[in-house]
Design an enzyme around this catalytic site. Structure first.
Site, mmCIF file in Angstrom:
data_model
loop_
_atom_site.group_PDB
_atom_site.id
_atom_site.type_symbol
_atom_site.label_atom_id
_atom_site.label_comp_id
_atom_site.label_asym_id
_atom_site.label_seq_id
_atom_site.Cartn_x
_atom_site.Cartn_y
_atom_site.Cartn_z
ATOM 1 N N SER A 8 8.545 -6.364 4.117
ATOM 2 C CA SER A 8 7.918 -7.662 3.845
ATOM 3 C C SER A 8 7.576 -8.378 5.149
ATOM 4 C CB SER A 8 8.892 -8.532 3.030
ATOM 5 O OG SER A 8 8.485 -9.884 3.046
ATOM 6 N N TYR A 33 0.620 -10.809 3.582
ATOM 7 C CA TYR A 33 -0.039 -11.797 2.739
ATOM 8 C C TYR A 33 -1.391 -12.092 3.377
ATOM 9 C CZ TYR A 33 4.069 -12.580 -0.113
ATOM 10 O OH TYR A 33 5.094 -12.417 -0.996
ATOM 11 N N THR A 38 -0.799 -7.954 -0.283
ATOM 12 C CA THR A 38 -0.363 -8.587 -1.532
ATOM 13 C C THR A 38 -1.451 -9.532 -2.013
ATOM 14 O OG1 THR A 38 1.938 -8.350 -0.907
ATOM 15 C CG2 THR A 38 1.450 -10.001 -2.588
ATOM 16 N N LYS A 43 -1.794 -4.585 -3.356
ATOM 17 C CA LYS A 43 -0.588 -4.778 -4.179
ATOM 18 C C LYS A 43 -0.807 -5.942 -5.128
ATOM 19 C CE LYS A 43 4.419 -5.587 -3.695
ATOM 20 N NZ LYS A 43 4.689 -6.934 -4.204
ATOM 21 N N HIS A 90 4.422 -8.564 -9.064
ATOM 22 C CA HIS A 90 5.335 -9.246 -8.145
ATOM 23 C C HIS A 90 6.700 -9.445 -8.805
ATOM 24 C CE1 HIS A 90 4.621 -11.516 -4.216
ATOM 25 N NE2 HIS A 90 5.902 -11.768 -4.440
#
Ligand code: FMN
Ligand code: 173
Length: 380
Positions: free
Chosen positions: A119, A146, A172, A244, A268
């Protein structure tokens, strides 16, 4: 992973035989704010619950009297052979579950021969996570991104991921804003003192001081889009680009059109928009639309080896888990994640053997049926 390790109970504790046991034992060790942050979904908890329960409508159609003495659970992910089709999804704040956080997850994944995604909100730097894993064994890492407002930050993360040998980007795409998370508001959830976000660099301290919602809103760009972001990513890196958070045939086609390497069918873990379908229910339409033109992985609600098997039968090449790794960490750090991976490996291998599958290629639609009210099992 050699042989089928039967999970062994940890000394001085309850027997941890399945992921539900691990959830219970791990959750018990966490303070309320951390436990709720890890375990909750958004709003009414519909999607998070359905992610797991939706698996139950499928039944496995076993073929008997097949020699399964040499059943091979291995597969390939990001160009590397993995022991079975499982990876650990990107989840931020793992050091809140155990001080060793992502380092422990990385070592366990490398030991058990599975891949891991890091992450952007990890509590350790990419380099430390990679090195921890590589000190144990070979592994491929994806870096999760992100869509940050700050393109320089995005680029710095990409360059560091490349320098450390990450293979893929998980972009994401389901989080232009954060989902509605009552638990965080109720508990006034904050990052505990002492935990930082080194991948986020100079933003780390500001993130720690704010609520999750405020920091996410400050950093993230809700104007991101296919046309601007994917060509830009392609132009700056040779890492694989995965989207994602895809849940529809339409977006699967879009990912193909934009030349992405793969999609991760994901909601998620039910933490973003509540009311979207369980990932196992979205997977078939994505797989059908893809028709072999893009790679498809899935995460969300996978809690047993049979769930992995069902996801593969419905069109996923590889399956990822988020919370099970967190529960393993909370329960017993690196050994807890080892145990989680042992449980899922053992269950998956037995599921293959008990259905007469000798290789993951044997896991097809023909292996599943669906229960209809008052009817016989329906073939897919
Ligand atoms: C505590 C927690 C933190 C997460 N952090 C991230 C993240 O930083 N980036 C991301 O793309 N997904 C994140 N996710 C979502 C996971 O990558 C994954 O999609 C989800 O956990 C899968 O569902 P499961 O937990 O039911 O296995 C997070 C999930 C959890 C539970
Ligand atoms: O909470 C999440 O789902 C998530 O994606 C996240 C983002 C930043 C830090 C920790 C978790």
């Amino acid at each position: 992973m050699a042989g089928a390790p039967v999970p062994t109970p940890m000394p001085g504790d309850d027997k941890i035989l399945c992921i539900d046991d691990l959830r219970e034992a791990g959750s018990k060790k966490l303070p309320t704010g951390a436990r709720d942050f890890f375990n909750s979904g958004s709003t009414d908890q519909i999607t998070i619950n359905e992610n797991s329960t939706a698996y139950a409508k499928y039944r496995v159609r076993p073929r008997v009297l097949v020699d399964v003495s040499k059943a091979d659970t291995s597969t390939t992910c990001f160009g590397r052979r993995t022991s079975f089709p499982l990876g650990v999804s990107p989840a931020g704040l793992q050091a809140m579950a155990h001080p060793d956080g992502e380092l422990a997850t990385a070592r366990a994944c490398a030991r058990k021969g599975v891949n891991m995604a890091i992450s952007s909100f990890a509590n350790y730097p990419i380099k430390a996570i990679r090195n921890a894993a590589l000190s144990v064994g070979p592994i491929e890492h994806a870096i999760q991104l992100y869509t940050f407002k700050d393109r320089d930050l995005e680029l710095r993360i990409i360059r560091e991921a490349e320098a450390q040998g990450c293979t893929a980007i998980f972009l994401t795409a389901d989080s232009p804003v954060l989902g509605v998370r009552y638990n965080e508001w109720r508990n006034d959830f904050r990052t505990p003192d002492g935990l930082g976000f080194p991948i986020m660099g100079r933003d780390s301290e500001a993130i720690r001081k704010q609520t999750h919602d405020d920091s996410f809103m400050a950093l993230n760009d809700d104007a991101h889009n296919w046309i601007r972001d994917i060509p830009w990513l392609r132009s700056v890196t040779n890492m694989e680009i995965w989207i994602k958070g895809v849940l529809t045939a339409e977006d699967t086609l879009k990912a193909i059109e934009m030349g992405c390497d793969g999609i991760l069918v994901s909601n998620h873990g039910g933490r973003q928009l509540d009311g979207v379908p369980a990932t196992i229910d979205a997977l078939p339409e994505c797989a059908e639309a893809a028709n072999g033109r893009i790679r498809i992985h899935v995460d969300g609600g996978v809690r047993s080896g049979t769930d992995i098997f069902k996801a593969m039968a419905l069109g996923a090449e590889y399956v990822w888990v988020g919370r099970p790794a967190i529960w393993g960490l909370a329960y017993n750090g690196e050994e807890g994640v080892d145990l989680m991976l042992d449980i899922l490996y053992n269950e998956f291998k037995r599921c293959m053997q008990l259905t007469g599958c000798n290789s993951v290629k044997d896991i097809t639609k023909a292996c599943l049926g669906v229960v209809r009210p008052d009817g016989p099992l329906a073939r897919l």
